[in-house]
Write a protein that holds these residues in place. Structure first.
Motif: not given
Length: 327
Positions: A56-65, A86-89, A98-109
């Motif tokens: 549902h958030m394919h319209w956002l990049n990793y950090a903004d999502m 969001h991540v191509l195989p 990169k995606a995990v780093e951006a997500i964890e930077k926002a305090g999420l998992k």
């Protein structure tokens, strides 16, 4: 040298040691991986962790999502790691960290990922599992399977049991659990009985079900509690959404709606989750009209505020139910 976090450095080192390229990560040593999924459940002894399905958030990049998801109050992101995700195989070794780093930077998992994995010997299956495991992701959703109409139902079940056994072996190697979502329609597992039979003899710590009560209700409004009972040991992850049947002309169809506005009996569902101690990661799916986000569009025809308000409404209702049943 680029400035990367200690966790990302360790994870990328593990990826490099597994034979997957990731820049400077070859300088580090692989970190040990916990291969016991059952004891590494993020909700054991705690509350269910709620993620938003990143489709549902394919319209956002990793950090903004990640920033928006944190603002809305979710615990994590159920990340699409599949074609058009969001991540191509083919880029998993580079882009998943990169995606995990951006997500964890926002305090999420990232508790779960949604994949298109069908068999253990597909080109991208092992790279995805290696990379995810190195990043401490323990749960993934498989692809859906079609019935081979040229053969019998029992023969299909036997064939898929063998297919799932292959995945279970690879999952054990990487300390992961693969969950097959019971999806309504002309798909294997829609009735859930066939899925349960296909899991015979397999370790539920390695392979099982991502139980979907919406699709279970679609297939059996009164009988889904029976299949949840059958699949309870295999249901390490779950997802939620809502619907009702709508008549258009002379045809009935499924109409997706926000949580609590449809016919899914969530009071019954959450009481059974409590009874069966099913408390693994949960993914919220929003498949009702949402400006294109419901279908994973890259551009929306509604505003960010409208999108956010809809998700916040669903999450608030979901948090209320979880609190009511102490989940």
């Amino acid at each position: 040298m680029e400035n990367i976090s200690r966790k990302r450095f360790i994870a990328s080192a593990a990826i490099a040691a597994a034979g997957l390229p990731f820049g400077l990560s070859a300088l580090a040593k692989q970190s040990p991986l916990n291969t016991d999924v059952a004891t590494d459940n993020p909700s054991v002894g705690g509350k269910i962790k709620v993620s938003i399905f990143s489709k549902h958030m394919h319209w956002l990049n990793y950090a903004d999502m990640a920033v928006l998801t944190a603002q809305l109050g979710f615990d994590g992101i159920d990340l699409t790691v599949r074609p058009d995700g969001h991540v191509l195989p083919e880029r998993v070794a580079d882009d998943l960290p990169k995606a995990v780093e951006a997500i964890e930077k926002a305090g999420l998992k990232v508790y779960t990922i949604a994949t298109n994995i069908k068999t253990a010997d597909e080109k991208y299956t092992e790279p995805i599992l290696k990379t995810a495991s190195a990043l401490s992701i323990k749960y993934y959703r498989t692809a859906w399977f079609n019935y081979d109409k040229a053969t019998s139902v029992p023969a299909n079940i036997r064939a898929i049991n063998k297919q799932l056994a292959g995945l279970a072996g690879l999952n054990k190697k990487y300390g992961m659990h693969g969950g097959y979502q019971n999806h309504s329609g002309d798909l294997f597992g829609a009735s859930q009985w066939d899925l349960w039979l296909s899991l015979e003899g397999l370790d539920p710590n390695n392979i099982g079900c991502q139980y979907d009560v919406r699709h279970a209700t679609t297939e059996g409004a009164d009988t889904w509690p029976v299949t949840l009972d059958l699949l309870k040991a295999y249901s390490k992850t779950i997802n939620v959404k809502d619907f009702y049947w709508e008549k258009k002309g002379d045809k009935w169809r499924v109409k997706s709606v926000p949580l609590g506005e449809g016919m899914v009996d969530y009071k019954k569902y959450f009481s059974l989750l409590k009874q069966y101690n099913i408390n693994g990661p949960m993914s919220l799916h929003c498949e009702y009209p949402l400006g294109g986000a419901e279908d994973g569009k890259r551009e929306l025809i509604i505003s960010k505020d409208e999108f956010s308000a809809a998700l916040k409404k669903d999450l608030t209702r979901l948090r209320g139910w979880l609190a009511e049943y102490d989940l």
